[in-house]
Design a protein around this motif. Sequence first.
Motif, PDB file in Angstrom:
ATOM      1  N   ALA A  68       1.024   1.620   1.960  1.00  0.00           N
ATOM      2  CA  ALA A  68       1.343   3.054   1.908  1.00  0.00           C
ATOM      3  C   ALA A  68       0.965   3.675   0.571  1.00  0.00           C
ATOM      4  CB  ALA A  68       2.827   3.279   2.184  1.00  0.00           C
ATOM      5  N   GLU A  69       0.856   2.856  -0.468  1.00  0.00           N
ATOM      6  CA  GLU A  69       0.510   3.399  -1.790  1.00  0.00           C
ATOM      7  C   GLU A  69      -0.991   3.476  -2.025  1.00  0.00           C
ATOM      8  OE1 GLU A  69       2.880   1.622  -4.887  1.00  0.00           O
ATOM      9  OE2 GLU A  69       4.675   1.787  -3.628  1.00  0.00           O
ATOM     10  N   HIS A  70      -1.779   2.985  -1.063  1.00  0.00           N
ATOM     11  CA  HIS A  70      -3.229   3.214  -1.118  1.00  0.00           C
ATOM     12  C   HIS A  70      -3.495   4.568  -0.463  1.00  0.00           C
ATOM     13  CE1 HIS A  70      -4.076  -0.815  -2.545  1.00  0.00           C
ATOM     14  NE2 HIS A  70      -3.286  -1.295  -1.595  1.00  0.00           N
ATOM     15  N   GLN A  71      -4.173   5.430  -1.190  1.00  0.00           N
ATOM     16  CA  GLN A  71      -4.243   6.819  -0.719  1.00  0.00           C
ATOM     17  C   GLN A  71      -4.920   6.988   0.634  1.00  0.00           C
ATOM     18  OE1 GLN A  71      -5.882   9.161  -3.921  1.00  0.00           O
ATOM     19  NE2 GLN A  71      -3.851   9.426  -4.829  1.00  0.00           N
ATOM     20  N   LEU A  72      -5.911   6.145   0.923  1.00  0.00           N
ATOM     21  CA  LEU A  72      -6.585   6.313   2.216  1.00  0.00           C
ATOM     22  C   LEU A  72      -5.657   5.938   3.366  1.00  0.00           C
ATOM     23  CD1 LEU A  72     -10.221   5.067   1.450  1.00  0.00           C
ATOM     24  CD2 LEU A  72      -9.396   7.409   1.654  1.00  0.00           C
ATOM     25  N   VAL A  73      -4.754   4.985   3.119  1.00  0.00           N
ATOM     26  CA  VAL A  73      -3.765   4.637   4.149  1.00  0.00           C
ATOM     27  C   VAL A  73      -2.713   5.748   4.233  1.00  0.00           C
ATOM     28  CG1 VAL A  73      -2.050   2.939   4.904  1.00  0.00           C
ATOM     29  CG2 VAL A  73      -4.172   2.163   3.791  1.00  0.00           C
ATOM     30  N   ALA A  74      -2.332   6.286   3.089  1.00  0.00           N
ATOM     31  CA  ALA A  74      -1.368   7.403   3.072  1.00  0.00           C
ATOM     32  C   ALA A  74      -1.915   8.579   3.880  1.00  0.00           C
ATOM     33  CB  ALA A  74      -1.067   7.827   1.634  1.00  0.00           C
ATOM     34  N   ARG A  75      -3.211   8.784   3.781  1.00  0.00           N
ATOM     35  CA  ARG A  75      -3.799   9.881   4.575  1.00  0.00           C
ATOM     36  C   ARG A  75      -3.629   9.617   6.070  1.00  0.00           C
ATOM     37  NH1 ARG A  75     -10.080  11.056   4.298  1.00  0.00           N
ATOM     38  NH2 ARG A  75     -10.044   9.225   5.625  1.00  0.00           N
ATOM     39  N   HIS A  76      -3.803   8.357   6.472  1.00  0.00           N
ATOM     40  CA  HIS A  76      -3.570   8.027   7.882  1.00  0.00           C
ATOM     41  C   HIS A  76      -2.140   8.407   8.282  1.00  0.00           C
ATOM     42  CE1 HIS A  76      -7.365   6.148   8.511  1.00  0.00           C
ATOM     43  NE2 HIS A  76      -7.110   5.008   7.891  1.00  0.00           N
ATOM     44  N   LEU A  77      -1.190   8.082   7.406  1.00  0.00           N
ATOM     45  CA  LEU A  77       0.218   8.383   7.731  1.00  0.00           C
ATOM     46  C   LEU A  77       0.425   9.898   7.828  1.00  0.00           C
ATOM     47  CD1 LEU A  77       2.085   5.776   5.498  1.00  0.00           C
ATOM     48  CD2 LEU A  77       1.410   5.572   7.894  1.00  0.00           C
TER      49      LEU A  77
END
Length: 365
Positions: free
Chosen positions: A258-267
């Motif tokens: 969740a702290e990787h921004q590209l994954v955060a964007r998915h969320l």
Amino acid sequence: SDELAALIGAEIADRAAGWDLAGAIPPEVLRGLGAKGALCAEVPAEYGGRGLTGRANGELTSHAGALCSSLRSVMTSQGMAAWTIQRFGTRRQRSAELTRLTSGALAAVAFSEPQAGSDLSAIATTITDDGDEVVLNGHKVWSTAAAYADVVVVFGRYQDGAAAVVVPTDTPGVTVSPVAQPLGCRAAGHADVVLDGVRLPADRVLSGTSQSLGLLTTLALTYGRLSVAWGCVGIIRGCLRAAAAHARRREQFGKPLAEHQLVARHLSELLVAEQTATRVCEHASDRWDSGSPEVSGEAVLAKHVAAGRAAHAAATAVQVLASAGSVDGEVVARAYRDAKLMQIIEGSDEICQLILAERALEGVA
Ligand code: FAD
């Protein structure tokens, strides 16, 4: 509706993946929920139903959809059958048939035929008067829940128009053949239904008179579209929950995903999908509850938006879980298969777009 949501949650518990893999829900589970009025919760109390508003039934449908799209599909079919009977049935038909559907009997609806998919004006099933009986001949395909159903509401040509007939599946001449291994909603009991000289008392023709085919199908489909749309809200909520939990727990490169921004964007995209689909469904259900003539258009919009968002959300959630979500039985893997089918049923994406384009052109000279 909280009580019904708890009931549905308790019945599904952790069994949805197993039902999906087995391709069936135990019929006693469906009958039990049906007898409590949970499968068609808008049916009025005078027919043994729960009398929920469209909006409350929508939230209930999304609750089921988050847990098990197959069971939610059965709810959609039961609700669509009940609505068709409520809308077109005579007082006596409503009283007899709706009371059965709130007492554990299961129902499906059958429009589609081998040559009548998107184009329902090509329906070829015939309903022919013969004294105080009618005779049905035709071939229906992909009828959700027909494999479980005690009755199928069959749409066909009647006199100079069309009609819907409540056909008990144990009538001689009715053959129900399950669709083998569907891509998704695998436990929803999809089946083809062949009607070969099926004889029934004429009072099984809803309303007893012929109607416009377009009016019949649009009214039934409006319920179905709202129900599918809310089911898609459920799919998105299930995906959001699973992806967020995984992204918090799983660490790569020394920190939670969740702290990787590209994954955060998915969320964030999952959250936007959940909010957008919910709002458009609430809006359409409010139109339904107020009896607005705009409801059929709003139901198309809601179904189109929610199904598209659900398909994208499911693909996104599989991406976030990666190998952990790439296994049959995982909630996001199931959602990925189930959501795709929501872009096909009750008016495919393209058919919805054609209807929405007509609306876009309204008032333009
Ligand atoms: P087609 O109509 O052959 O369409 C094929 C493709 O062409 C689609 O992408 C379609 O959008 C596109 N297309 C067609 N016409 C146009 C056009 N004019 N412009 C642009 N694009 C077009 N039926 C029932 O009666 N009862 C049910 O309970 C039921 N449940 C179902 C559940 C599932 C999971 C599925 C997959 C189907 C179900 N169906 C049911 C059938 C469903 O309604 C049809 O599959 C649907 O209407 C599409 O018809 P088709 O599959 O024949 O595709």
